[in-house]
Design an enzyme around this catalytic site. Structure first.
Site, PDB file in Angstrom:
ATOM      1  N   SER A   1       0.481  -1.134   0.216  1.00 41.88           N
ATOM      2  CA  SER A   1      -0.572  -0.294  -0.478  1.00 41.88           C
ATOM      3  C   SER A   1       0.480   1.317   0.014  1.00 41.88           C
ATOM      4  O   SER A   1       1.914   1.512   0.452  1.00 41.88           O
ATOM      5  CB  SER A   1      -1.357   0.088   1.155  1.00 41.88           C
ATOM      6  OG  SER A   1      -2.007  -1.293   0.822  1.00 41.88           O
TER       7      SER A   1
ATOM      8  N   SER B   1      -3.197  -3.554  -3.235  1.00 40.32           N
ATOM      9  CA  SER B   1      -2.084  -3.147  -2.664  1.00 40.32           C
ATOM     10  C   SER B   1      -3.567  -1.189  -2.356  1.00 40.32           C
ATOM     11  O   SER B   1      -4.749  -1.226  -2.931  1.00 40.32           O
ATOM     12  CB  SER B   1      -1.604  -1.506  -3.723  1.00 40.32           C
ATOM     13  OG  SER B   1      -1.134  -0.820  -3.111  1.00 40.32           O
TER      14      SER B   1
ATOM     15  N   ASP C   1      -3.930   2.359  -2.547  1.00 45.26           N
ATOM     16  CA  ASP C   1      -3.594   3.491  -2.828  1.00 45.26           C
ATOM     17  C   ASP C   1      -4.620   4.530  -2.690  1.00 45.26           C
ATOM     18  O   ASP C   1      -5.388   5.167  -2.873  1.00 45.26           O
ATOM     19  CB  ASP C   1      -3.075   3.378  -4.042  1.00 45.26           C
ATOM     20  CG  ASP C   1      -3.022   2.274  -5.027  1.00 45.26           C
ATOM     21  OD1 ASP C   1      -1.719   1.868  -4.395  1.00 45.26           O
ATOM     22  OD2 ASP C   1      -3.217   1.394  -4.993  1.00 45.26           O
TER      23      ASP C   1
END
Length: 356
Positions: A232, A270, A272
């Site tokens: 992340s 991830s 973001d």
């Protein structure tokens, strides 16, 4: 001292950085960090960003949020989007420390505002469990309070510090990074600063140079390995431009262009996130002199460019300033180690004829 991007001759973008090349080049912004290294397993910490040194609950700043992939635990996100403002500092920690950090931010805010009955604590995270014994939950409320109270407007420590102590980016040691850009007077003369907690992956680019591929470490290299893509990233953008929350959300979205320039994979695992806020006194809520006019849409593009450039360079600084970190897995007893990127190998890659 490990170098920053500009020490290696990298100059992402077109605008010049501020004197510190940090988010604290935006006047009034404070950053505080606490690093927690204990025993063989705890490798984590706290990074706090305060938009100004006053009472933020009483003098809120407009803010906007952008999310590309919402695989994360960003506390306070929905109210931030709904009202378009920050009433607490932004605190960055690891995934399992969000709850404790929220409690600490609430305590910190209530102590300064005896009339408050609700606090929207904004706490972001990335998962540092590859190096940190995340289940031990080594971050305490006191660590958060120390970061908040110790925040200053000077140079910002980068690399394996604060909330970046245990993070990994592009297969190398990630961490905290920061950068800034100054717009010329003809474009408003404003400052845009960025701070990142890098813990994501892809195929690393450094100012367009495919360093990750050159050094043989990148996502999908073997068409099966996802290890260097998931993770992340938290991005905080500050500016002194008098922007509305709507235009701050637009500015936050441009942070993703900066991440893309570093080779981000934006993978399924991830998270973001980017939060942007304005420190301009005229747009504080309530503002002493009344709200000033919002900076016009047709003059936003230079700010967009500055945000992307600052985020790109902040990521590079997070990698270059990071140091190798070792720990031991409490479940298996195995030693864990993530190497910092090899500076001499990067220098050699940047000198190669195919580096462009």
């Amino acid at each position: 001292m490990r170098p920053r991007a500009r020490d290696l001759g990298l100059r992402p973008g077109q605008f010049a950085p501020g004197p510190l090349n940090a988010i604290t080049d935006v006047a009034g912004v404070l950053v505080g960090q606490e690093t927690r290294i204990a025993g063989e397993g705890t490798r984590t910490g706290v990074t706090a960003v305060r938009p100004h040194s006053g009472n933020l609950f009483a003098e809120r700043v407009p803010a906007g949020l952008a999310v590309i992939n919402g695989f994360g635990k960003l506390a306070g996100a929905t109210q931030l989007q709904e009202l378009g403002e920050l009433e607490s500092p932004i605190v960055l920690v690891n995934t399992l420390a969000v709850g404790r950090a929220v409690e600490a931010v609430v305590d910190w805010t209530l102590a300064r505002n005896p009339e408050a009955r609700s606090v929207n604590a904004v706490v972001g995270e990335t998962n540092d469990g590859r190096l940190n014994d995340i289940r031990a939950r080594g971050i305490t409320s006191q660590d958060v309070l120390l970061a908040l109270d110790g925040a200053t407007d000077g140079p910002v420590a980068e690399g394996s510090v604060g909330a970046g102590t245990g993070t990994v980016a592009f297969g190398w040691k990630g961490g905290i990074g920061t950068s800034s850009r100054l717009l010329p007077a003809a474009l408003g003369g404003f400052t845009v600063g960025a701070l990142v907690q890098s813990n994501y992956g892809g195929a690393l680019l450094m100012d367009g140079v495919p360093v990750g591929r050159m050094l043989g470490r990148f996502y999908l290299r073997e068409h099966a390995d996802k290890g260097d893509a998931d993770g992340s990233v938290m991005v905080v953008i500050a500016t002194d431009a008098p922007l509305s929350d709507r235009n701050l959300a637009r500015l936050a979205l441009r942070a993703m262009a900066g991440l893309a320039r570093t080779g981000a994979a934006f993978s399924d695992g991830s998270g973001d996130y980017a939060i942007a806020f304005s420190t301009h006194p005229g747009v504080r809520r309530p503002a002493a002199g009344g709200m000033v006019a919002d900076w016009p849409n047709e003059r936003m593009s230079p700010l967009f460019v500055a945000a992307a450039e600052a985020v790109e360079e902040a990521v590079l600084n997070s990698l270059l300033r990071a140091t190798t970190v070792e720990s031991r897995d409490p479940a298996t007893g195995r030693k864990r180690r993530v190497e910092a990127i090899d500076i001499e190998a990067v220098r050699a890659a940047l000198r190669r004829p195919d580096a462009g």
